[in-house]
Design an enzyme around this catalytic site. Structure first.
Site, PDB file in Angstrom:
ATOM      1  N   LYS A  54       0.845  -1.207   0.000  1.00  0.00           N
ATOM      2  CA  LYS A  54       0.000   0.000   0.000  1.00  0.00           C
ATOM      3  C   LYS A  54       0.881   1.258   0.000  1.00  0.00           C
ATOM      4  O   LYS A  54       0.615   2.214  -0.729  1.00  0.00           O
ATOM      5  CB  LYS A  54      -0.921  -0.009   1.232  1.00  0.00           C
ATOM      6  CG  LYS A  54      -1.969  -1.117   1.200  1.00  0.00           C
ATOM      7  CD  LYS A  54      -2.710  -1.248   2.533  1.00  0.00           C
ATOM      8  CE  LYS A  54      -3.637  -2.459   2.526  1.00  0.00           C
ATOM      9  NZ  LYS A  54      -4.363  -2.650   3.792  1.00  0.00           N
ATOM     10  N   GLN A  98      -3.763  -1.378   9.985  1.00  0.00           N
ATOM     11  CA  GLN A  98      -3.752  -2.724   9.407  1.00  0.00           C
ATOM     12  C   GLN A  98      -4.264  -3.737  10.431  1.00  0.00           C
ATOM     13  O   GLN A  98      -3.838  -3.742  11.580  1.00  0.00           O
ATOM     14  CB  GLN A  98      -2.333  -3.089   8.939  1.00  0.00           C
ATOM     15  CG  GLN A  98      -2.244  -4.392   8.180  1.00  0.00           C
ATOM     16  CD  GLN A  98      -2.988  -4.360   6.840  1.00  0.00           C
ATOM     17  OE1 GLN A  98      -3.129  -3.318   6.214  1.00  0.00           O
ATOM     18  NE2 GLN A  98      -3.462  -5.511   6.393  1.00  0.00           N
ATOM     19  N   ASP A 121     -10.484   3.094   5.046  1.00  0.00           N
ATOM     20  CA  ASP A 121     -10.756   1.645   5.050  1.00  0.00           C
ATOM     21  C   ASP A 121     -12.256   1.355   5.220  1.00  0.00           C
ATOM     22  O   ASP A 121     -12.686   0.216   5.061  1.00  0.00           O
ATOM     23  CB  ASP A 121      -9.995   0.973   6.200  1.00  0.00           C
ATOM     24  CG  ASP A 121      -8.811   0.151   5.713  1.00  0.00           C
ATOM     25  OD1 ASP A 121      -8.803  -0.233   4.523  1.00  0.00           O
ATOM     26  OD2 ASP A 121      -7.909  -0.118   6.524  1.00  0.00           O
TER      27      ASP A 121
HETATM   28  N1  GUN Z   1      -6.474  -6.801   6.940  1.00  0.00           N
HETATM   29  C1  GUN Z   1      -6.941  -7.569   5.940  1.00  0.00           C
HETATM   30  N2  GUN Z   1      -7.502  -6.795   4.978  1.00  0.00           N
HETATM   31  C2  GUN Z   1      -7.387  -5.519   5.386  1.00  0.00           C
HETATM   32  C3  GUN Z   1      -7.771  -4.281   4.826  1.00  0.00           C
HETATM   33  O1  GUN Z   1      -8.356  -4.166   3.748  1.00  0.00           O
HETATM   34  N3  GUN Z   1      -7.451  -3.173   5.553  1.00  0.00           N
HETATM   35  C4  GUN Z   1      -6.821  -3.265   6.751  1.00  0.00           C
HETATM   36  N4  GUN Z   1      -6.581  -2.125   7.409  1.00  0.00           N
HETATM   37  N5  GUN Z   1      -6.462  -4.389   7.298  1.00  0.00           N
HETATM   38  C5  GUN Z   1      -6.740  -5.521   6.618  1.00  0.00           C
END
Ligand code: GUN
Length: 284
Positions: A54, A98, A121
């Protein structure tokens, strides 16, 4: 029938290039680019990989990107303080924490502390509530990416029976709401569903979002169905989806590969959400 590929990698690249162009021209006007801060707590190797992807995607698009790595031994209060600092930071439009957080931490308390207008998110209860109510708000990147991928390939959703395997707050539940909004008939299956196959075989569009490599085989899938694989599991050194690609592609009409399907779309949608937060904040 041999399925055609829903090529998320290619589409994500196009979206990211478009965002990079738009960000470059607006940065000159605003005096700064869109900014994303990612918080990673602990040493989980899969999470480290996702967050670094990311971060890299942001940099490639010319976004400002902060990667905040915190030790698993950090206190809950210290994480909340970091989130509050980012809520106030003028150069940050989007914040992502995350998941999963290390054991013992209150994930909900952390997610609720993210300012809803920076919650790129879409995990804050306010944004989840807006999605439920059919109001505009941030939608989680993975379900948003699934919808965009189907839309771009011209897969019709209205009136179709969509069967989603998996009921997570990150994918299954928000995707069910998006599919309902798009006028699908939706069935959600999960680990306690009896006779999974009976449901999946009815799907016009089957979405697997469980994280169990190879769970969905050809005998789970109706001829001509559209199959979307959200699952990712590490099997040895390989990334595997929930769908047994080689058998299912013989009967499906469209299928997403793993890797190169939904995964890249998630990153593109995160960047799009960050860009949208920047546009809203700066009244562009
Ligand atoms: N863990 C698994 N998928 C995601 C996601 O799309 N965003 C975040 N922040 N954590 C995750």
């Amino acid at each position: 029938m041999v399925a055609k590929l829903l090529n998320g990698k290619q589409l994500a690249e196009k979206i990211r290039n478009d965002l990079a162009e738009k960000a470059a021209s607006l940065s000159a006007r605003v005096g700064r680019p869109p900014g994303l801060a990612a918080i990673l707590v602990g040493e989980d190797s899969a999470s480290q990989l996702y967050v670094s992807k990311k971060h890299q995607a942001c940099q490639e698009a010319g976004f400002h990107s902060e990667l905040i790595q915190l030790s698993a031994s950090i206190s809950q209060d210290e994480i909340l303080k970091k989130v509050r600092d980012l809520n106030r930071a003028a150069t940050i439009d989007g914040i992502l924490v995350q998941l999963p957080l290390p054991k013992g931490m209150d994930e909900n308390a952390v997610l609720e502390t993210v300012a809803p207008e920076k919650d790129v998110d879409g995990f804050h209860p306010q944004n989840l509530g807006k999605l439920m109510a059919g109001q505009a708000g941030f939608v989680a990147a993975t379900p948003k990416g699934v919808m965009r991928l189907l839309q771009e390939y011209g897969v019709k959703i209205a009136g179709k029976h969509v069967v989603i395997v998996g009921r997570s707050t990150i994918v299954g539940k928000p995707l069910a709401l998006l599919m309902l909004q798009a006028d699908a008939t939706v069935t959600v299956c999960h680990s306690k569903t009896k006779n999974l196959k009976e449901f999946t075989k009815q799907a016009d569009i089957l979405v697997a979002a469980v994280g169990k490599a190879g769970l969905i085989t050809a005998d789970h899938v109706k001829d001509g169905a559209v199959v979307v694989d959200v699952g990712t599991s590490r099997v040895g050194t390989k990334l595997k989806g929930d769908v047994d690609f080689d058998s299912v592609k013989q009967t499906a009409s469209w299928i997403t590969p793993v890797p190169g399907g939904v995964g890249p779309m998630t990153i593109a949608m995160l960047l799009e959400n960050t860009f949208d937060a920047y546009v809203t904040k700066n009244k562009l």
